[in-house]
Design a protein around this motif. Structure first.
Motif, short mmCIF file in Angstrom:
data_model
loop_
_atom_site.label_atom_id
_atom_site.label_comp_id
_atom_site.label_asym_id
_atom_site.label_seq_id
_atom_site.Cartn_x
_atom_site.Cartn_y
_atom_site.Cartn_z
N PRO A 180 0.83 -1.21 0.00
CA PRO A 180 0.00 0.00 0.00
C PRO A 180 0.86 1.26 0.00
N VAL A 181 0.43 2.23 -0.77
CA VAL A 181 1.18 3.47 -0.88
C VAL A 181 0.21 4.64 -0.98
N THR A 182 0.59 5.76 -0.37
CA THR A 182 -0.18 7.00 -0.50
C THR A 182 0.69 7.99 -1.25
N VAL A 183 0.14 8.57 -2.30
CA VAL A 183 0.87 9.46 -3.18
C VAL A 183 0.05 10.73 -3.37
N THR A 184 0.69 11.88 -3.32
CA THR A 184 0.02 13.13 -3.66
C THR A 184 0.02 13.24 -5.18
N VAL A 185 -1.17 13.23 -5.77
CA VAL A 185 -1.35 13.19 -7.22
C VAL A 185 -1.89 14.54 -7.69
N GLY A 186 -0.98 15.46 -7.99
CA GLY A 186 -1.37 16.76 -8.51
C GLY A 186 -2.52 17.38 -7.73
N ARG A 187 -3.52 17.88 -8.45
CA ARG A 187 -4.68 18.53 -7.82
C ARG A 187 -5.62 17.56 -7.13
N LEU A 188 -5.46 16.26 -7.39
CA LEU A 188 -6.29 15.28 -6.70
C LEU A 188 -5.90 15.17 -5.23
N GLY A 189 -4.66 15.57 -4.91
CA GLY A 189 -4.19 15.52 -3.54
C GLY A 189 -3.73 14.13 -3.15
N CYS A 235 -3.66 10.38 -2.44
CA CYS A 235 -4.45 9.25 -2.89
C CYS A 235 -3.82 7.97 -2.36
N SER A 236 -4.64 7.10 -1.80
CA SER A 236 -4.16 5.83 -1.26
C SER A 236 -4.42 4.70 -2.25
N PHE A 237 -3.38 3.93 -2.50
CA PHE A 237 -3.45 2.80 -3.43
C PHE A 237 -3.14 1.52 -2.66
N PRO A 238 -4.11 0.62 -2.52
CA PRO A 238 -3.82 -0.66 -1.88
C PRO A 238 -2.88 -1.48 -2.76
N ALA A 239 -2.17 -2.41 -2.15
CA ALA A 239 -1.32 -3.31 -2.92
C ALA A 239 -2.19 -4.11 -3.88
N GLY A 240 -1.62 -4.41 -5.04
CA GLY A 240 -2.35 -5.23 -6.01
C GLY A 240 -2.07 -4.82 -7.43
N ARG A 241 -2.95 -5.30 -8.30
CA ARG A 241 -2.82 -5.06 -9.74
C ARG A 241 -3.78 -3.95 -10.18
N TYR A 242 -3.31 -3.12 -11.09
CA TYR A 242 -4.09 -2.01 -11.63
C TYR A 242 -3.95 -2.00 -13.14
N VAL A 243 -4.89 -1.37 -13.80
CA VAL A 243 -4.77 -1.11 -15.23
C VAL A 243 -5.12 0.36 -15.46
N TYR A 244 -4.25 1.03 -16.21
CA TYR A 244 -4.45 2.44 -16.56
C TYR A 244 -4.68 2.50 -18.07
N THR A 245 -5.73 3.16 -18.50
CA THR A 245 -6.04 3.29 -19.92
C THR A 245 -5.80 4.74 -20.34
N GLY A 246 -5.00 4.89 -21.40
CA GLY A 246 -4.69 6.21 -21.91
C GLY A 246 -4.66 6.21 -23.43
#
Length: 126
Positions: A25-34, A36-47
């Protein structure tokens, strides 16, 4: 005066996905979103990339980059890595909407979304 029109190189698929592994698990400050907490695991980002897909993917995979897009903030966090990529000919939002998973961070990667996706990052589980 002639109108300037931007063309898209139709030889390159316009949509990509990054398959991402978050080791813990990691918490990251994401620009204007501030923060954000991400639990451990798999993600998919579409761009999407309107041109030069290879350069866009190389940028995402590089550990050294200016933080510009939401995904940059996540990808530079400790214990986060891209474990695969996929390319599609269909539009970004169509691919994203058809992708299973849970949108944990509203607005992530979708500030210019016209389809109401809510987020272009989906959590796939552990």
């Amino acid at each position: 005066m002639a109108e300037m029109v931007e063309t898209v190189d139709q030889a390159e698929p316009p949509t990509y996905q990054l398959l991402i592994q978050v080791a813990q698990p990691v918490t990251v400050t994401v620009g204007r979103l501030g923060p954000c907490s991400f639990p451990a695991g798999r993600y998919v980002y579409t761009g999407s990339a309107r041109r030069n897909m290879a350069a866009r993917l190389a940028r995402h995979l590089s550990p050294h980059k200016l933080l510009h897009w939401h995904i940059d903030y996540l990808l530079t966090a400790p214990g986060v890595q891209v474990v695969g990529t996929r390319l599609f000919d269909e539009p970004e939002c169509q691919i994203n909407c058809n992708m299973p998973g849970e949108a944990l961070i509203p607005g992530f990667g979708s500030t210019d979304c016209q389809a109401g996706c809510g987020s272009h990052l989906k959590y796939l589980g552990v």
